[in-house]
Design a protein around this motif. Structure first.
Motif, short mmCIF file in Angstrom:
data_model
loop_
_atom_site.label_atom_id
_atom_site.label_comp_id
_atom_site.label_asym_id
_atom_site.label_seq_id
_atom_site.Cartn_x
_atom_site.Cartn_y
_atom_site.Cartn_z
N GLY A 114 10.35 16.16 -42.15
CA GLY A 114 9.91 16.94 -40.99
C GLY A 114 11.06 17.26 -40.06
N LYS A 131 3.67 21.01 -30.73
CA LYS A 131 2.58 21.35 -31.65
C LYS A 131 2.96 22.57 -32.51
CE LYS A 131 -2.31 22.54 -31.98
NZ LYS A 131 -2.02 23.54 -33.03
N TYR A 134 5.45 21.50 -35.08
CA TYR A 134 4.79 20.76 -36.17
C TYR A 134 4.04 21.72 -37.09
CZ TYR A 134 1.63 17.53 -38.55
OH TYR A 134 0.93 16.82 -39.51
N ASP A 135 3.36 22.69 -36.52
CA ASP A 135 2.60 23.65 -37.32
C ASP A 135 3.51 24.46 -38.25
OD1 ASP A 135 0.27 22.79 -36.16
OD2 ASP A 135 0.13 24.46 -34.73
N ILE A 138 4.64 22.15 -41.20
CA ILE A 138 3.58 21.96 -42.18
C ILE A 138 3.34 23.24 -42.98
CG2 ILE A 138 1.15 21.35 -42.51
CD1 ILE A 138 3.14 19.08 -41.53
N GLU A 139 3.44 24.38 -42.31
CA GLU A 139 3.26 25.66 -43.02
C GLU A 139 4.37 25.87 -44.04
OE1 GLU A 139 2.11 29.48 -44.26
OE2 GLU A 139 1.03 27.79 -43.41
N ARG A 142 3.74 23.66 -46.99
CA ARG A 142 2.64 24.22 -47.79
C ARG A 142 3.13 25.37 -48.67
NH1 ARG A 142 -0.37 28.31 -48.17
NH2 ARG A 142 0.59 29.37 -46.39
N ASN A 147 2.84 18.98 -48.83
CA ASN A 147 1.78 18.91 -47.84
C ASN A 147 2.21 18.10 -46.62
OD1 ASN A 147 1.16 16.03 -48.38
ND2 ASN A 147 0.41 16.80 -50.34
N SER A 148 1.31 17.96 -45.66
CA SER A 148 1.62 17.32 -44.38
C SER A 148 2.05 15.86 -44.53
CB SER A 148 0.42 17.41 -43.44
OG SER A 148 -0.72 16.78 -44.01
N GLU A 149 1.56 15.18 -45.58
CA GLU A 149 1.93 13.78 -45.79
C GLU A 149 3.42 13.62 -46.09
OE1 GLU A 149 -0.49 12.21 -48.86
OE2 GLU A 149 -2.38 12.47 -47.77
N ALA A 151 5.85 15.14 -44.63
CA ALA A 151 6.70 15.37 -43.46
C ALA A 151 7.35 14.10 -42.93
CB ALA A 151 5.89 16.05 -42.36
N ASN A 152 6.70 12.95 -43.08
CA ASN A 152 7.23 11.70 -42.54
C ASN A 152 8.01 10.87 -43.56
OD1 ASN A 152 6.14 12.06 -39.90
ND2 ASN A 152 4.11 11.50 -40.69
#
Length: 329
Positions: A114, A131, A134-135, A138-139, A142, A147-149, A151-152
């Motif tokens: 991320g 925010k 972050y969006d 994630i985009e 994708r 996926n979002s998982e 990112a960390n």
């Protein structure tokens, strides 16, 4: 608005290699290379290791400062060495990005995925708040099949193919127009290469991207490229439409490269005569006079030693640099 996005004229990149004064030596990595790339097009760049493909891409983005030539991007002069013009690159970093060859070396192991993607967003102020930042992250994940998982997580927790997807997501984060793909599949397993190439094609269609796609593998390049340029020892020797170059190569070096493409069908493989070049690639520190390919070319003569061949359009859209095009075709 012009359809030509990238215009490169007589690009030159020499690296110092010791010596002083008149005895100073240079590695002639790229010498007098010219080409254009149309908006939305993919130009493939192929050739042996050390021929100057990667240096060409990096010099255009000013990761290396050019020794000579001119680069015009969407009508703007990015650099013109003769006129001593070099613009501030920061505004253009959003428009021009690079995907590096080695996904293991190009990602900071101390940063989460991320933060790796978010760094470019921060530098170019692409997000108004956390925010939105972050969006975007994630985009981008994708878009490249993550996926979002993810990112960390840290780079060491990913496979080579996934790391390269992260590198691609980082390049996409600033919404670029032009991407230099510097051998983005050479460090990946063969089973993953096709997935990554297909992803590049999908992203190009979705985002209207333009690519300079650098690779060794002609099979991959012909699949993704609209046109292909062939380099040898720092110079472009041929440039044509992808299908035209593969089916009707004009330069003897291009012919030898194409003859080396593996053929799955055993019957066709027997019919295909491989052209084996004699000798080794000369040193870019001391390249041959005249045509740089002449020391390995079966058609070479005194003319080839005396002068470098002119880069010219042999047929419509088909360029080559050879004194003996008629003789070798």
């Amino acid at each position: 608005m012009s359809d030509t996005l990238v215009q490169v004229e007589h690009l030159q990149q020499y690296f110092p290699a010791g010596g002083y004064g008149k005895n100073k030596k240079y590695i002639q990595a790229v010498d007098d290379v010219s080409f254009t790339i149309e908006r939305g097009e993919t130009l493939g760049l192929v050739g042996e290791s050390g021929c100057g493909k990667t240096t060409t891409g990096r010099t255009l983005l000013r990761l290396y400062e050019p020794t000579g030539g001119r680069f015009i991007y969407d009508g703007d002069v990015i650099f013109d060495v003769e006129k001593k013009i070099k613009v501030d690159m920061l505004p253009y970093r959003k428009r021009m990005q690079i995907v590096f060859q080695d996904p293991y070396a190009s990602l900071d192991p101390r940063m989460t995925v991320g933060d790796i993607i978010g760094e470019a967003i921060d530098v170019h102020k692409m997000a108004a708040n956390k925010k939105e930042r972050y969006d975007i992250i994630i985009e981008m994940l994708r878009r490249v099949g993550l996926n979002s998982e993810h990112a960390n997580r840290y780079p060491h927790e990913f496979s080579g193919g996934q790391r390269q997807r992260v590198g691609i997501a980082r390049a996409l984060a600033v919404n670029p127009e032009f991407i230099v793909c510097d051998e983005p599949i050479s460090a990946l397993d063969v089973s993953i290469q096709a997935q990554v190439i297909n992803m590049f094609e999908d992203l190009q269609e979705q985002m209207g991207l333009t690519y300079l796609f650098i690779a060794h593998d002609l099979s991959a390049v012909k699949h993704i490229s609209n046109r292909i340029g062939v380099m040898y020892l720092g110079r472009m020797v041929e440039l044509a439409d992808s299908y035209e170059l593969i089916t009707r190569p004009l330069h003897p070096y291009t012919k030898s490269l194409i003859s080396a493409i593996p053929i799955a069908d055993p019957r066709k493989a027997r019919e295909n005569r491989r052209i084996v070049l004699e000798g080794d690639v000369p040193s870019p520190l001391n390249p041959p006079s005249g045509c740089r390919f002449r020391t390995r070319c079966p058609y070479a003569d005194e003319t080839c030693a005396a002068a470098a061949p002119e880069w010219k359009e042999i047929e419509k859209g088909h360029f080559a640099a050879c004194h003996h095009i008629d003789k070798c075709n």
